[in-house]
Enzyme design. Structure first.
Site, mmCIF file in Angstrom:
data_model
loop_
_atom_site.group_PDB
_atom_site.id
_atom_site.type_symbol
_atom_site.label_atom_id
_atom_site.label_comp_id
_atom_site.label_asym_id
_atom_site.label_seq_id
_atom_site.Cartn_x
_atom_site.Cartn_y
_atom_site.Cartn_z
ATOM 1 N N HIS A 42 48.295 -90.679 -32.198
ATOM 2 C CA HIS A 42 49.417 -91.328 -31.759
ATOM 3 C C HIS A 42 49.381 -91.905 -30.130
ATOM 4 O O HIS A 42 49.629 -90.997 -29.368
ATOM 5 C CB HIS A 42 50.655 -90.528 -32.135
ATOM 6 C CG HIS A 42 52.125 -91.344 -31.838
ATOM 7 N ND1 HIS A 42 53.332 -90.753 -32.253
ATOM 8 C CD2 HIS A 42 52.415 -92.453 -31.296
ATOM 9 C CE1 HIS A 42 54.133 -91.556 -31.639
ATOM 10 N NE2 HIS A 42 53.726 -92.804 -31.267
ATOM 11 N N GLU A 69 48.670 -94.371 -34.593
ATOM 12 C CA GLU A 69 50.264 -94.220 -34.867
ATOM 13 C C GLU A 69 50.640 -95.055 -33.521
ATOM 14 O O GLU A 69 50.230 -94.729 -32.555
ATOM 15 C CB GLU A 69 50.519 -92.899 -34.924
ATOM 16 C CG GLU A 69 50.394 -92.237 -36.319
ATOM 17 C CD GLU A 69 50.850 -90.874 -36.214
ATOM 18 O OE1 GLU A 69 50.830 -90.419 -37.367
ATOM 19 O OE2 GLU A 69 51.196 -90.169 -35.233
ATOM 20 N N HIS A 188 53.945 -84.554 -41.415
ATOM 21 C CA HIS A 188 54.907 -84.011 -40.441
ATOM 22 C C HIS A 188 55.354 -82.873 -40.582
ATOM 23 O O HIS A 188 55.851 -82.531 -41.646
ATOM 24 C CB HIS A 188 56.025 -85.039 -39.942
ATOM 25 C CG HIS A 188 56.774 -84.750 -38.792
ATOM 26 N ND1 HIS A 188 56.363 -85.468 -37.805
ATOM 27 C CD2 HIS A 188 57.739 -83.943 -38.328
ATOM 28 C CE1 HIS A 188 57.126 -85.031 -36.677
ATOM 29 N NE2 HIS A 188 57.725 -84.328 -37.037
#
Length: 235
Positions: A42, A69, A188
């Site tokens: 990310h 991400e 997640h």
């Protein structure tokens, strides 16, 4: 079921002391050797862990797919077009959050997301959207002019406080995504125990796992924990 290993928090550890180690690329190579099917990072707007050069190094060096991400900003989309990862995952982002707190608001973003998907497809980059297991949100996927390649279901609420009801929401969401002809991933907050449950859900083809694996790696080594997670998912 595929395993995507997120190595953001290797970079968090590096940046805590401003050193050149531990190297996220080395972590990616170890994870791949242990069975990771792809690597996820990310690139946040504040660069709190992964930096631009990490993303370019990973794309140039790793032997598997790279999933990047990013927030839906012009800066990040331009970086994605330069890097040309296998896929980008559009996530909501707030500077003050410790980690991504929820899924995208497709209801209010569907026109913007359509243009992003089209733009990325023109650069041969697949697009994933990070969405809560909420059918009311998922229904708006049908309003997108261009469909995403992947939907990643946000599993954080379930993983923080598991219940059969929350697991059923994820199951229903995966089924809905599959009916639209879109590949479904989930991620997640997933641990070994959560992964056992997720692997029983039809239509989820990959899990993205990061923080838990890096945390366990402190005690047991990254190669060992990635291998254990792959075994957990295959059982």
């Amino acid at each position: 079921m595929k395993l995507g290993v997120n190595i953001d928090h290797v970079a968090t550890l590096r940046n805590a002391r401003g050193t050149s180690y531990p190297d996220p690329l080395k972590a990616a190579e170890i994870a791949i050797d242990a069975g990771a099917d792809f690597i996820t990072v990310h690139l946040r707007e504040d660069r709190r862990h992964i930096r631009d050069e990490d993303v370019f190094n990973l794309k140039k060096s790793i032997s598997t797919e790279l999933n990047l991400e990013i927030a839906a900003t012009e800066e990040m989309l331009e970086i994605a077009k330069k890097v040309k990862p296998y896929s980008i995952s559009i996530v909501p982002e707030k500077r003050e959050e410790l980690t991504t707190e929820g899924g995208l608001d497709i209801v209010n973003m569907h026109s913007k997301l359509s243009s992003i998907i089209e733009e990325m497809h023109s650069s041969s980059i697949k697009v994933s959207l990070f969405i809560d297991p909420n059918i009311d949100q998922l229904k708006y996927l049908e309003k997108l002019g261009t469909k995403p390649d992947i939907i990643e279901i946000h599993t954080g609420d379930y993983c923080d406080n598991p219940s059969e009801k929350k697991l059923q929401l994820i199951t229903n969401a995966a089924e809905y995504v599959n009916k639209l002809g879109i590949e479904c991933h989930a991620g997640h907050g997933i641990t070994y125990e959560h992964a056992k449950k997720m692997t029983r859900i039809p239509h989820i083809s990959a899990l993205n796992i990061g923080h838990y694996l890096i945390s366990e790696a402190v005690f047991y080594g990254l190669h060992s924990v990635v291998k254990t997670m792959k075994m957990t998912m295959s059982n």
